[in-house]
Design a protein around this motif. Structure first.
Motif, PDB file in Angstrom:
ATOM      1  N   THR A  79       0.844  -1.180   0.000  1.00  0.00           N
ATOM      2  CA  THR A  79       0.000   0.000   0.000  1.00  0.00           C
ATOM      3  C   THR A  79       0.886   1.239   0.000  1.00  0.00           C
ATOM      4  OG1 THR A  79      -1.435  -1.308   1.419  1.00  0.00           O
ATOM      5  CG2 THR A  79      -1.974   1.032   1.208  1.00  0.00           C
ATOM      6  N   HIS A 125      -4.468   6.887  -4.246  1.00  0.00           N
ATOM      7  CA  HIS A 125      -5.763   6.371  -3.813  1.00  0.00           C
ATOM      8  C   HIS A 125      -6.888   7.376  -3.954  1.00  0.00           C
ATOM      9  CE1 HIS A 125      -4.142   2.757  -1.326  1.00  0.00           C
ATOM     10  NE2 HIS A 125      -4.066   2.594  -2.627  1.00  0.00           N
ATOM     11  N   ILE A 162     -14.630  17.887  16.902  1.00  0.00           N
ATOM     12  CA  ILE A 162     -15.064  16.516  17.184  1.00  0.00           C
ATOM     13  C   ILE A 162     -15.650  16.549  18.591  1.00  0.00           C
ATOM     14  CG2 ILE A 162     -14.379  14.103  17.435  1.00  0.00           C
ATOM     15  CD1 ILE A 162     -12.022  14.649  15.622  1.00  0.00           C
ATOM     16  N   ARG A 170     -11.340   3.925  16.718  1.00  0.00           N
ATOM     17  CA  ARG A 170     -11.775   2.566  16.399  1.00  0.00           C
ATOM     18  C   ARG A 170     -10.620   1.915  15.634  1.00  0.00           C
ATOM     19  NH1 ARG A 170     -17.331   0.865  15.561  1.00  0.00           N
ATOM     20  NH2 ARG A 170     -18.005   3.015  15.286  1.00  0.00           N
ATOM     21  N   PRO A 171      -9.681   1.329  16.351  1.00  0.00           N
ATOM     22  CA  PRO A 171      -8.499   0.774  15.676  1.00  0.00           C
ATOM     23  C   PRO A 171      -8.857  -0.479  14.877  1.00  0.00           C
ATOM     24  CG  PRO A 171      -8.448   0.271  18.020  1.00  0.00           C
ATOM     25  CD  PRO A 171      -9.660   1.112  17.797  1.00  0.00           C
ATOM     26  N   PRO A 172      -8.058  -0.785  13.833  1.00  0.00           N
ATOM     27  CA  PRO A 172      -8.305  -2.016  13.094  1.00  0.00           C
ATOM     28  C   PRO A 172      -7.994  -3.224  13.976  1.00  0.00           C
ATOM     29  CG  PRO A 172      -6.263  -0.996  12.369  1.00  0.00           C
ATOM     30  CD  PRO A 172      -6.896  -0.049  13.340  1.00  0.00           C
ATOM     31  N   ALA A 173      -8.535  -4.365  13.634  1.00  0.00           N
ATOM     32  CA  ALA A 173      -8.283  -5.577  14.422  1.00  0.00           C
ATOM     33  C   ALA A 173      -8.266  -6.774  13.485  1.00  0.00           C
ATOM     34  CB  ALA A 173      -9.388  -5.745  15.462  1.00  0.00           C
ATOM     35  N   MET A 204      -2.703  -8.726   4.075  1.00  0.00           N
ATOM     36  CA  MET A 204      -2.624  -7.322   4.483  1.00  0.00           C
ATOM     37  C   MET A 204      -2.923  -6.359   3.341  1.00  0.00           C
ATOM     38  SD  MET A 204      -1.372  -5.385   7.119  1.00  0.00           S
ATOM     39  CE  MET A 204      -2.776  -4.366   6.927  1.00  0.00           C
ATOM     40  N   VAL A 243     -17.538   2.103   9.022  1.00  0.00           N
ATOM     41  CA  VAL A 243     -16.585   1.128   9.523  1.00  0.00           C
ATOM     42  C   VAL A 243     -16.223   0.221   8.348  1.00  0.00           C
ATOM     43  CG1 VAL A 243     -16.236  -0.737  11.196  1.00  0.00           C
ATOM     44  CG2 VAL A 243     -17.638   1.230  11.801  1.00  0.00           C
ATOM     45  N   HIS A 280      -7.499   2.973   1.736  1.00  0.00           N
ATOM     46  CA  HIS A 280      -7.234   1.540   1.573  1.00  0.00           C
ATOM     47  C   HIS A 280      -6.263   1.124   2.669  1.00  0.00           C
ATOM     48  CE1 HIS A 280      -8.080   1.546  -3.031  1.00  0.00           C
ATOM     49  NE2 HIS A 280      -8.708   2.546  -2.455  1.00  0.00           N
ATOM     50  N   GLY A 281      -6.109  -0.156   2.852  1.00  0.00           N
ATOM     51  CA  GLY A 281      -5.017  -0.602   3.725  1.00  0.00           C
ATOM     52  C   GLY A 281      -5.462  -0.913   5.139  1.00  0.00           C
ATOM     53  N   MET A 282      -4.620  -0.546   6.079  1.00  0.00           N
ATOM     54  CA  MET A 282      -4.788  -0.886   7.486  1.00  0.00           C
ATOM     55  C   MET A 282      -6.212  -0.677   7.991  1.00  0.00           C
ATOM     56  SD  MET A 282      -2.674  -2.126   9.506  1.00  0.00           S
ATOM     57  CE  MET A 282      -1.453  -1.905  10.773  1.00  0.00           C
ATOM     58  N   ARG A 291      -9.662  -3.317   8.302  1.00  0.00           N
ATOM     59  CA  ARG A 291     -10.021  -4.452   9.146  1.00  0.00           C
ATOM     60  C   ARG A 291     -10.838  -4.003  10.344  1.00  0.00           C
ATOM     61  NH1 ARG A 291      -6.673  -4.993   6.359  1.00  0.00           N
ATOM     62  NH2 ARG A 291      -6.143  -6.742   5.032  1.00  0.00           N
ATOM     63  N   GLY A 292     -12.079  -3.601  10.100  1.00  0.00           N
ATOM     64  CA  GLY A 292     -12.954  -3.210  11.213  1.00  0.00           C
ATOM     65  C   GLY A 292     -12.627  -1.856  11.792  1.00  0.00           C
ATOM     66  N   GLY A 293     -11.735  -1.123  11.165  1.00  0.00           N
ATOM     67  CA  GLY A 293     -11.387   0.213  11.652  1.00  0.00           C
ATOM     68  C   GLY A 293     -12.277   1.268  11.013  1.00  0.00           C
ATOM     69  N   GLU A 294     -12.019   2.533  11.391  1.00  0.00           N
ATOM     70  CA  GLU A 294     -12.803   3.630  10.834  1.00  0.00           C
ATOM     71  C   GLU A 294     -12.393   3.854   9.381  1.00  0.00           C
ATOM     72  OE1 GLU A 294     -11.087   5.478  14.177  1.00  0.00           O
ATOM     73  OE2 GLU A 294      -9.972   6.946  12.989  1.00  0.00           O
ATOM     74  N   GLU A 345     -22.563   4.907  10.064  1.00  0.00           N
ATOM     75  CA  GLU A 345     -22.429   4.602  11.490  1.00  0.00           C
ATOM     76  C   GLU A 345     -22.436   5.920  12.264  1.00  0.00           C
ATOM     77  OE1 GLU A 345     -21.195   2.919  15.225  1.00  0.00           O
ATOM     78  OE2 GLU A 345     -20.463   4.745  14.270  1.00  0.00           O
ATOM     79  N   MET A 400     -21.319   7.126  15.284  1.00  0.00           N
ATOM     80  CA  MET A 400     -20.118   7.727  15.872  1.00  0.00           C
ATOM     81  C   MET A 400     -19.153   8.164  14.768  1.00  0.00           C
ATOM     82  SD  MET A 400     -17.430   6.472  18.778  1.00  0.00           S
ATOM     83  CE  MET A 400     -16.635   5.118  17.944  1.00  0.00           C
ATOM     84  N   GLU A 401     -19.103   7.393  13.686  1.00  0.00           N
ATOM     85  CA  GLU A 401     -18.195   7.751  12.592  1.00  0.00           C
ATOM     86  C   GLU A 401     -18.644   9.040  11.910  1.00  0.00           C
ATOM     87  OE1 GLU A 401     -15.352   6.422  12.460  1.00  0.00           O
ATOM     88  OE2 GLU A 401     -15.951   4.945  13.958  1.00  0.00           O
ATOM     89  N   LEU A 415     -19.799  11.625  13.529  1.00  0.00           N
ATOM     90  CA  LEU A 415     -19.350  12.724  14.390  1.00  0.00           C
ATOM     91  C   LEU A 415     -17.840  12.934  14.303  1.00  0.00           C
ATOM     92  CD1 LEU A 415     -21.583  12.081  17.535  1.00  0.00           C
ATOM     93  CD2 LEU A 415     -21.989  13.610  15.590  1.00  0.00           C
ATOM     94  N   ARG A 416     -17.117  11.873  14.007  1.00  0.00           N
ATOM     95  CA  ARG A 416     -15.660  11.963  13.943  1.00  0.00           C
ATOM     96  C   ARG A 416     -15.217  13.003  12.898  1.00  0.00           C
ATOM     97  NH1 ARG A 416     -12.720   8.174  16.058  1.00  0.00           N
ATOM     98  NH2 ARG A 416     -14.125   6.428  15.707  1.00  0.00           N
ATOM     99  N   PHE A 442     -22.219   0.487  15.419  1.00  0.00           N
ATOM    100  CA  PHE A 442     -21.443  -0.717  15.119  1.00  0.00           C
ATOM    101  C   PHE A 442     -20.507  -0.895  16.297  1.00  0.00           C
ATOM    102  CE2 PHE A 442     -18.262  -3.372  13.237  1.00  0.00           C
ATOM    103  CZ  PHE A 442     -18.907  -4.083  12.234  1.00  0.00           C
ATOM    104  N   ILE A 474     -15.967  -2.205  19.474  1.00  0.00           N
ATOM    105  CA  ILE A 474     -14.984  -1.771  20.476  1.00  0.00           C
ATOM    106  C   ILE A 474     -15.653  -1.808  21.843  1.00  0.00           C
ATOM    107  CG2 ILE A 474     -13.419  -0.359  19.089  1.00  0.00           C
ATOM    108  CD1 ILE A 474     -15.191   2.031  19.670  1.00  0.00           C
TER     109      ILE A 474
END
Ligand code: TPP
Ligand code: SF4
Lengths: 540, 192
Positions: A31, A171, A343, A350-353, A460, B10, B39-41, B44-47, B76, B78-79, B81-82, B100, B103
């Motif tokens: 990426t 992107h 904000i 909301r971190p990725p997991a 990934m 999300v 894209h990317g990180m 996976r369920g992140g914002e 979503e 909360m997203e 408002l972010r 959603f 967390i």
């Protein structure tokens, strides 16, 4: 005929390269560069013209394969993320010494702000280091046009050309006007010039002198590039801006010329120093706007001299690190983009997991269970989805540095007496850069336990094929790991006892052992099922 | 005329499909468009967030400047408002009201109280509507339908045309379901 298409910056480069008649793209995913190669893989032109587009094992093998294709007279492209340049660097820098035959374009996608990277390195330094032309598009349309221009330039100057872009362009999608033709593969005669291609010191010295002597000429080319532009403001306030890449877009968004700034847009390096020197003479001060490290700013400083009022990242007018945006550029121009709302308090990140049901989860659960009995243990991990094992609830890894470093760092630590030293590496990362380190460990009989968490894909970056699929046991045994110490398990919750047992046993073995938990990535599996269903519906 | 839209949600909620539909409609309508994707990180369920800029004049920045977005369109709450710092005074927040919760510390009460205190927030229980109408996979298109009346620069008819276009490769059944989802969303959008 021209046609309008909505393309990512990445896709625009791919389309431009296809139109330029490439015979192959060589790449390792990363990426934000991955979509360039994927676009070519999905293009009907690739099938019709037999264009090479399968993934390489790493950026170095990609770079060298492309050079071989260039040698044989065809145009080839190499794509990678910025850190891939570190892996390809030996081949890249020396390809500037050999020169090229068929056009060779190296695309490096930088990631300011590190949206998905370990560092913020700026690939333009590599171009300067290798003394080759570097191109930097600002828009998707330029990305498309520059790809073709890059191949022409490379073939004409007989040098590899580096095309550098950043995440925001890679992107971001915009309408691109493309030529709709059936491109033909370009073919020149095979190189027949060992004096250039055999880099014995006697040859290399001559090449080095040639390349060095051509630098002023390459500078002039940068100033004559069709993408270079200078606009003198009619209602000028005497201030000037030198911008490049996406920085130029933000300056334009803030109506630089209407606001009285003289503007110079740089799209090619080495920096056109004469033009910059002239421009600085017409301005009372200059703001340098560039995404990435202060590559241009440092060089402009060298041209204008110490006393000249120069603003940019080094002066603190723009943030020293992180990506540019219309707001921080506005501030540097003395304008203000104001937020109306903040904000609200209480909004949490909301971190990725790791996905629910991911096999890496079972690996970490098992590993944590066993290592609870070994407080001295250290887990050297690597780069991939499994790096998310660093976060709660797992907190299972102690390091992640660069592709392949898990095995070699575990080895070095074990050599220093650290025990147990565990390496966790993904299947694609293992074939990218893990295999040679494993050989070192075998040759030294280092006491390490390597877990190759094999999800049959390069997850990934979106689930690309993985170079070693079906070959891992054979590779490990061939590298000298004892057959009895190459163990395969299936990482699902019901096998937890078996997995922990295997880990415990191999930790107890004084030498190199490899455990391969193997289960397909949930996302890749789901995607394959979707495609199969679709093919079935269409009666294929 | 310009419209700057922040799409948020999300990873996996389908905001990029919304962007694709609007993008297709914009190109057909001869508008300029820039769409910065993530894209990317973050997938996976992140914002996730995507800035979508439409205009009848040239657009330079791929990113929406602070305080200038006309609409925040979110899958979503909360997203939504972010990304408030991007909204201009009088801009609209149009969001799904279903949290959603992937967390542990999801501030549900806080999110709902902020949204209900905002003048220009339109909240729609997309998930319930999708469930009730048996179109679970088209929640994103329901949201687009709800927002259709606020877009201005593109008509609902132009958007419907692009839904046809974008989903056509997936077969007529999928096209019909998404058109139905779009109309359902429009109904709810009108009621607000
Ligand atoms: C030198 C370099 N090239 C590419 C990348 C981008 N990258 C990060 S992780 C990864 C793939 C990892 O695949 P794998 O090891 O199979 O792990 P998975 O994600 O499938 O769990 C890639 C390509 C990088 N960080 N560094
Ligand atoms: S994408 Fe695949 S490997 Fe990555 S977290 Fe999800 S299931 Fe695991």
């Amino acid at each position: 005929m021209t046609r309008i298409r909505l393309l990512l910056g990445d896709e625009a480069i791919a389309e431009g390269a296809l139109q330029a008649g490439i015979k192959g793209v060589y790449a390792y995913p990363g990426t934000p560069s991955t979509e360039i190669t994927e676009y070519i893989q999905h293009s009907p032109v690739s099938r019709e013209n037999g264009i090479h587009c399968s993934w390489s094992s790493n950026e170095k093998t990609a770079m060298e394969s492309a050079l071989g294709m260039s040698y044989s007279g065809c145009r080839s492209m190499v794509c990678m993320k910025h850190v891939g340049m570190n892996v390809a660097a030996d081949a890249f820098v020396n390809s500037a010494m050999t020169g090229v035959n068929g056009g060779l374009v190296v695309v490096a996608a930088d990631d300011p702000s590190m949206h998905s990277s370990q560092n913020e390195q700026d690939s333009r330094f590599y171009g300067k280091f290798a003394m080759v032309p570097v191109l930097e598009p600002s828009t998707q349309q330029e990305a498309y046009e520059m790809a073709g221009y890059a191949f022409e330039l490379s073939e004409r100057e007989k040098l590899p050309v580096l095309l550098r872009l950043t995440t925001r362009l890679a992107h971001s999608r915009a309408a691109v006007s493309i030529t709709d033709g059936k491109p033909e593969i370009r073919k020149r005669p095979v190189a027949d010039d060992p004096k250039s291609w055999v880099l014995l010191p006697a040859n290399a010295r001559r090449r080095n002198d040639d390349l060095t002597a051509r630098q002023p000429y390459l500078e002039r080319l940068s100033g004559d590039s069709p993408f270079f532009r200078t606009v003198m403001s009619g209602n000028g306030n005497g201030k000037g801006i030198i911008a490049c890449g996406t920085g130029y877009n933000y300056v334009m968004e803030n109506r630089a010329v209407q606001s009285g700034f003289h503007l110079m847009k740089i799209s090619q390096y080495p920096v056109p120093s004469e033009k910059i020197s002239d421009f600085s003479g017409q301005c009372s001060e200059i703001l340098v706007v560039e995404d990435g490290q202060p590559f241009l700013e440092e060089q402009v400083r060298g041209i204008v001299g110490r006393g000249y009022p120069l603003k940019g990242r080094l002066s603190g007018d723009l943030p020293r690190t992180g990506e540019l945006n219309p707001d921080n550029v506005a501030a540097a121009m003395g304008l203000k983009n104001a937020r109306v709302f903040d904000i609200p308090e209480g909004i949490v990140p909301r971190p990725p997991a790791l996905c629910e049901g991911c096999g890496h989860r079972d690996v970490y659960i098992a590993l944590n269970k066993v290592l609870a009995d070994y407080p001295e243990a250290k887990v050297f991990a690597d780069i991939g989805c499994y790096t998310l094992g660093a976060l709660p609830p797992f907190c299972a890894i102690d390091s992640c540095v660069d592709m392949g470093a898990s095995i070699t760092m575990a080895k070095g630590a074990a050599d220093a007496g650290l025990c147990p030293a565990v390496a966790v590496i993904g299947d694609s990362t293992f074939t990218h850069s893990g295999m040679t380190g494993l050989l070192d460990a075998v040759n030294d009989g280092s006491n390490i336990t390597v877990i190759i968490s094999d999800n049959l894909t390069t997850a990934m970056t979106g689930g690309q094929d993985s170079a070693g699929t079906d070959k891992f046991e054979a590779i490990c045994v061939a590298l000298g790991v004892g057959r009895d110490h190459v163990c395969v398990v299936v990482p699902v919750p019901k096998n937890m006892d078996e997995i922990t047992e295997v880990i415990r046993e191999e930790l107890g073995y004084d030498g190199v052992s490899v455990i391969i938990p193997r289960r397909e990535c949930m996302q890749t599996l789901a995607r394959k099922r979707r495609i199969a269903r679709k093919n079935q519906e269409e009666g294929k | 005329m310009k419209k700057d839209i922040i799409l948020s949600g999300v990873g996996g909620q389908g905001i990029l499909s919304i962007a694709t539909i609007i993008g297709d409609a914009a190109v057909r309508a001869g508008l300029n468009l820039k769409q910065a994707e993530v894209h990317g990180m973050s997938q996976r369920g992140g914002e996730v967030e995507s800035g979508l800029r439409l205009s009848d004049t040239e657009i330079f920045s791929d990113l929406v400047p602070l305080g200038t977005a006309d609409i925040i369109l979110s899958m979503e709450p909360m997203e939504a408002l972010r990304y408030l710092p991007y909204l201009h005074e009088g801009g609209y927040v149009i969001t799904s009201s279903s949290p959603f919760r992937n967390i542990g510390n999801y501030p549900e009460e806080r999110v709902m109280s902020v949204l209900s205190s905002m003048d220009n927030a339109v909240t729609i229980d997309i998930e319930e509507i999708a469930g009730k109408n048996a179109m679970p996979k088209s929640a994103n298109v329901i949201l687009l339908g709800a927002a259709a009346g606020y877009l201005g620069i593109l008509s609902p008819e132009q958007l419907a045309e692009s839904i046809r276009n974008v989903f056509a490769p997936k077969g007529e059944r999928i096209v019909e379901m998404n058109l139905r989802a779009f109309e359902t969303g429009r109904e709810y959008g009108r009621r607000q």
